[in-house]
Design an enzyme around this catalytic site. Structure first.
Site, PDB file in Angstrom:
ATOM      1  CG  ASP A 207      56.927  26.993  66.463  1.00 21.42           C
ATOM      2  OD1 ASP A 207      56.615  27.285  65.241  1.00 21.42           O
ATOM      3  OD2 ASP A 207      56.292  27.222  67.272  1.00 21.42           O
TER       4      ASP A 207
ATOM      5  CE  LYS B 247      53.963  33.778  63.098  1.00 21.29           C
ATOM      6  NZ  LYS B 247      52.932  34.747  63.796  1.00 21.29           N
TER       7      LYS B 247
ATOM      8  CG  PHE C  70      55.504  33.386  71.202  1.00 26.84           C
ATOM      9  CD1 PHE C  70      54.758  33.582  72.411  1.00 26.84           C
ATOM     10  CD2 PHE C  70      54.895  33.116  70.110  1.00 26.84           C
ATOM     11  CE1 PHE C  70      53.561  33.946  72.204  1.00 26.84           C
ATOM     12  CE2 PHE C  70      53.331  33.251  69.893  1.00 26.84           C
ATOM     13  CZ  PHE C  70      52.702  33.877  71.064  1.00 26.84           C
TER      14      PHE C  70
HETATM   15  C1  LIG Z   1      57.418  30.319  66.571  1.00 27.31           C
HETATM   16  C2  LIG Z   1      55.768  30.567  66.753  1.00 27.31           C
HETATM   17  N1  LIG Z   1      55.196  29.633  66.830  1.00 27.31           N
HETATM   18  C3  LIG Z   1      53.561  29.934  67.131  1.00 27.31           C
HETATM   19  C4  LIG Z   1      53.223  31.091  66.964  1.00 27.31           C
HETATM   20  C5  LIG Z   1      51.553  31.031  67.011  1.00 27.31           C
HETATM   21  O1  LIG Z   1      50.968  31.638  66.048  1.00 27.31           O
HETATM   22  P1  LIG Z   1      49.594  32.080  65.812  1.00 27.31           P
HETATM   23  O2  LIG Z   1      49.698  33.518  66.359  1.00 27.31           O
HETATM   24  O3  LIG Z   1      49.202  32.236  64.511  1.00 27.31           O
HETATM   25  O4  LIG Z   1      48.829  31.337  66.861  1.00 27.31           O
HETATM   26  C6  LIG Z   1      53.784  32.160  66.538  1.00 27.31           C
HETATM   27  C7  LIG Z   1      53.418  33.384  66.551  1.00 27.31           C
HETATM   28  O5  LIG Z   1      53.820  34.438  66.435  1.00 27.31           O
HETATM   29  C8  LIG Z   1      55.174  31.762  66.414  1.00 27.31           C
HETATM   30  O6  LIG Z   1      55.955  32.941  66.137  1.00 27.31           O
END
Ligand SMILES: Cc1ncc(COP(=O)(O)O)c(C=O)c1O
Length: 438
Positions: free
Chosen positions: A247, A278, A160
């Protein structure tokens, strides 16, 4: 508007929020906010401190997901609050436009690059903007440095990375809700199984620009790869002149017991590009971005990427205060120590809970996977909320337990006790397990 009028109006606004009944708030939300999230409760949260949420109907709830790890420092960390108050009172601009120099972004980026060992930071807002920027960077790298006209990015199943149209091209085969009906899609993405270095090796072509991975998959169900996975992928990337992009939007800022999860494997697992988000602002505002070398970052010339709010003075002050709080609180150490304790206790619970298939985790990134012989994780989440804790299902069959890293041992004991209760009480949820067999 003069200051006195503003004070009176602000007072009225604050009162209107206090006076709004729980039912009215729910009605307004249902009527006027798009239903792209399902509400878990009919009880609005009106106050938060540390790991605790206080509701309009008078309940106190433990936040066991830390707003998806945006609140690693807990809610309303006092250092960030105080710094923010001082920043506002001193009259610094909250937003400026990146064409104007600003001391707060200067201090934030300098601290972040020092703490992470990268040369440069490209700031953005919500988490998904970081993978989006990383994809752009990987494509520029492939076009310019490798002469590739149709770059490909290799990503892992069950990943994700967020929900913009391009980023959703890296998706989980089992859950395509964020894709259904949104085509046509951007080409250039190649899916491989997670935790399988050979699969990446087979997927590499002369067109490959990058391999894109979460060191531990969060939304996909707290999936932890075998030790050495990241460094093996890293070595492969180097051999094939392909970027390694990690990520760490969810795993970052202490969550797994290191500042970033790749650090568990040492420098040999350091990526070319690191996505952060985050907890970068301590959960006060959307602050995200990517970190990379100067050489790579120079692929972004003025105008090639940007955003009005990305890297604003407000983002800078929050980021600087959050990073300072992360250091002062020794957040990674707290996560490592409390995570080991929580994991051991959850494993004890699992021994007497037939609905639990497996408990796994690193630091305070913990997952409880259910056997599929009864109600799914959503129902456990609802029961836990009834009892006083948010421990949220992800991927249907995994309960994610990612509490604020500052939660005390007593606070963790409270919520671990609730988890134990839910998995051992005589209830419909445990039917199919011990009670069905009894
Ligand atoms: C690993 C990862 N990347 C990207 C995101 C996307 O972040 P946002 O929801 O702040 O756009 C998330 C959100 O849960 C995530 O867990």
């Amino acid at each position: 508007m003069n200051r006195e009028t503003a004070r009176q109006e602000a007072h009225r606004l604050l009162e209107s929020a206090q006076r709004l009944s729980a039912d009215q708030a729910i009605d307004f939300l249902n009527a006027t906010v798009a239903h792209n999230y399902r509400l878990l409760s009919d009880d609005p949260v009106i106050k938060a401190e540390g790991p605790w949420l206080h509701t309009a109907r008078g309940r106190t709830i433990f936040d066991g997901v830390s707003a998806y790890s945006a609140a690693n420092l807990g809610h309303g960390h006092p250092l960030i609050k105080e710094t923010l108050k001082g920043f506002l009172d001193a009259g610094y601009p909250t937003v400026l436009g990146r064409f104007m120099p600003d001391p707060w972004l200067a201090l934030f980026a300098r601290k972040l690059t020092h703490m992470t060992g990268f040369d440069m930071f490209l700031p953005a807002n919500g988490g998904v903007e970081a993978p989006e920027a990383a994809i752009k960077l990987a494509r520029r790298f492939a076009h310019r440095e490798k002469g590739v006209s149709a770059p490909e990015i290799i990503y892992a199943d069950h990943c994700f990375h967020g929900r913009t149209l391009t980023v959703t091209q890296m998706f989980d085969e089992e859950d395509q809700t964020a894709r259904a009906g949104f085509g046509p899609f951007a080409p250039g993405f190649v899916r491989v199984p997670f935790d399988d270095v050979r699969a990446i090796e087979r997927a590499l072509t002369p067109n490959t620009a990058a391999v894109f991975l979460e060191p531990i998959q969060g939304e996909g169900g707290i999936n932890i790869p075998r030790p050495g996975y990241l460094s093996a992928v890293r070595a492969l990337c180097r051999e094939h002149n392909v970027l390694a992009i990690w990520d760490e939007i969810q795993t970052g800022f202490g969550r797994t017991g290191r500042l970033f999860a790749w650090e568990h494997e040492g420098e040999k697992a350091r990526p070319d590009v690191l996505c952060v988000g985050k907890s970068a602002s301590g959960g006060f505002a959307p602050v995200s971005g990517i970190l990379a070398s100067r050489r790579l970052m120079d692929h972004f010339e003025p105008g090639s990427h940007g955003s009005t709010f990305g890297g604003s003075p407000m983002a800078g002050v929050l980021g600087l205060a959050a990073l300072t709080a992360i250091e002062l609180e020794r957040l990674p150490e707290q996560a490592a120590e409390k995570g080991a304790y929580a994991l051991a206790r959850l494993r004890e619970v699992a021994r007497k809970a037939p609905r639990i298939k497996e408990v796994r985790g690193m630091g305070l990134m913990l997952g409880i996977e259910l056997n599929r012989n009864g109600p799914d994780g959503h129902e456990f989440t609802r029961r836990l909320l009834e009892l006083g804790a948010i421990v949220k299902d992800t991927h249907h069959w995994v309960l994610r337990f990612t509490p604020p890293l500052v939660a005390t041992r007593d606070e963790l004991d409270f919520v671990l006790g609730l988890i134990e209760q839910v998995f051992t009480e005589k209830s419909r949820l445990n039917a199919g397990g011990a009670f069905a067999r009894a």
